[in-house]
Design a protein around this motif. Structure first.
Motif, short mmCIF file in Angstrom:
data_model
loop_
_atom_site.label_atom_id
_atom_site.label_comp_id
_atom_site.label_asym_id
_atom_site.label_seq_id
_atom_site.Cartn_x
_atom_site.Cartn_y
_atom_site.Cartn_z
N TYR A 1 5.02 2.28 7.55
CA TYR A 1 6.23 3.08 7.56
C TYR A 1 5.90 4.51 7.15
O TYR A 1 5.20 4.72 6.16
N SER A 2 6.43 5.46 7.90
CA SER A 2 6.32 6.86 7.49
C SER A 2 7.61 7.22 6.77
O SER A 2 8.70 6.87 7.21
N ILE A 3 7.47 7.90 5.63
CA ILE A 3 8.63 8.26 4.82
C ILE A 3 8.90 9.74 5.01
O ILE A 3 8.01 10.57 4.82
N SER A 4 10.12 10.07 5.42
CA SER A 4 10.44 11.47 5.73
C SER A 4 11.94 11.72 5.61
O SER A 4 12.75 10.80 5.82
N HIS B 1 0.83 -1.20 0.00
CA HIS B 1 0.00 0.00 0.00
C HIS B 1 0.86 1.25 0.00
O HIS B 1 1.79 1.38 0.80
N ILE B 2 0.51 2.19 -0.87
CA ILE B 2 1.11 3.51 -0.88
C ILE B 2 0.02 4.48 -0.43
O ILE B 2 -1.07 4.51 -1.01
N ILE B 3 0.32 5.24 0.61
CA ILE B 3 -0.64 6.20 1.15
C ILE B 3 -0.07 7.60 0.94
O ILE B 3 1.01 7.92 1.44
N LEU B 4 -0.80 8.41 0.18
CA LEU B 4 -0.41 9.81 -0.02
C LEU B 4 -1.25 10.66 0.91
O LEU B 4 -2.46 10.77 0.74
N TYR B 5 -0.60 11.22 1.91
CA TYR B 5 -1.26 12.04 2.91
C TYR B 5 -1.36 13.48 2.40
O TYR B 5 -0.35 14.15 2.26
N ASP C 1 2.72 -4.48 3.57
CA ASP C 1 3.25 -3.30 4.25
C ASP C 1 2.64 -2.05 3.62
O ASP C 1 2.22 -2.05 2.46
N ALA C 2 2.58 -0.98 4.42
CA ALA C 2 2.03 0.30 3.96
C ALA C 2 3.07 1.39 4.18
O ALA C 2 3.79 1.39 5.19
N PHE C 3 3.13 2.31 3.23
CA PHE C 3 4.10 3.39 3.24
C PHE C 3 3.36 4.72 3.13
O PHE C 3 2.62 4.93 2.17
N ILE C 4 3.57 5.61 4.10
CA ILE C 4 2.88 6.90 4.10
C ILE C 4 3.85 8.00 3.67
O ILE C 4 4.93 8.16 4.25
N PHE C 5 3.44 8.76 2.67
CA PHE C 5 4.20 9.90 2.15
C PHE C 5 3.41 11.17 2.40
O PHE C 5 2.19 11.20 2.22
#
Length: 148
Positions: A76-79, A3-7, A95-99
């Protein structure tokens, strides 16, 4: 499915390019409102081309609702402030990745809430373009899963 999550994404061409990436890799896209554009915006359609019709994406009112509805293994938070380098982790299916948004990145409370990861950079630049950052993470996670 990864999962890709665009915040709260702000720039339509970035999201359009990410939509194309999702179709070509099989990842699932989640968009967290408010968006800085309309889903029907011309620049989003141009960047996403006909891929927008081929991808599965969800529009969520907030991050908590998204995370409560999807099945994920780890988040995972990407920063640029991330604690671990993206290539040093072992990713799993689901897995999920938040951008975060292009102009501000993720709020600190989201970075702190999840395992935070970063993409190393040499320059004094602020960050890598959102679509490029998503591509880097997507291909590393997908590689680790043997491109399945």
């Amino acid at each position: 499915m990864l999962h890709i999550i665009l915040y709260k994404p702000e720039i339509p061409p970035n999201t359009g390019n990410i939509i194309r990436l999702m179709v070509n890799t099989g990842f699932h896209l989640h968009l967290i409102e408010p968006l800085g554009f309309s889903i029907n915006e011309k620049s989003l359609r141009r960047a996403g081309m006909d891929y927008i019709k081929k991808t599965d994406y969800n529009l969520w009112p907030d991050l908590d609702t998204c995370l409560n509805k999807i099945n994920y293994h780890s988040v995972y938070s990407i920063s640029t402030k991330g604690e671990k380098i993206y290539s040093d982790l072992n990713y799993k299916k689901d897995d999920a990745f938040i951008f975060g948004p292009e102009t501000t990145g993720l709020p600190q409370k989201i970075i702190d809430q999840f395992d935070s990861i970063t993409i190393p950079m040499k320059s004094a630049g602020r960050s890598i373009n959102l679509a490029n950052a998503v591509s880097i993470i997507v291909y590393e996670a997908w590689r680790q899963l043997n491109f399945i």
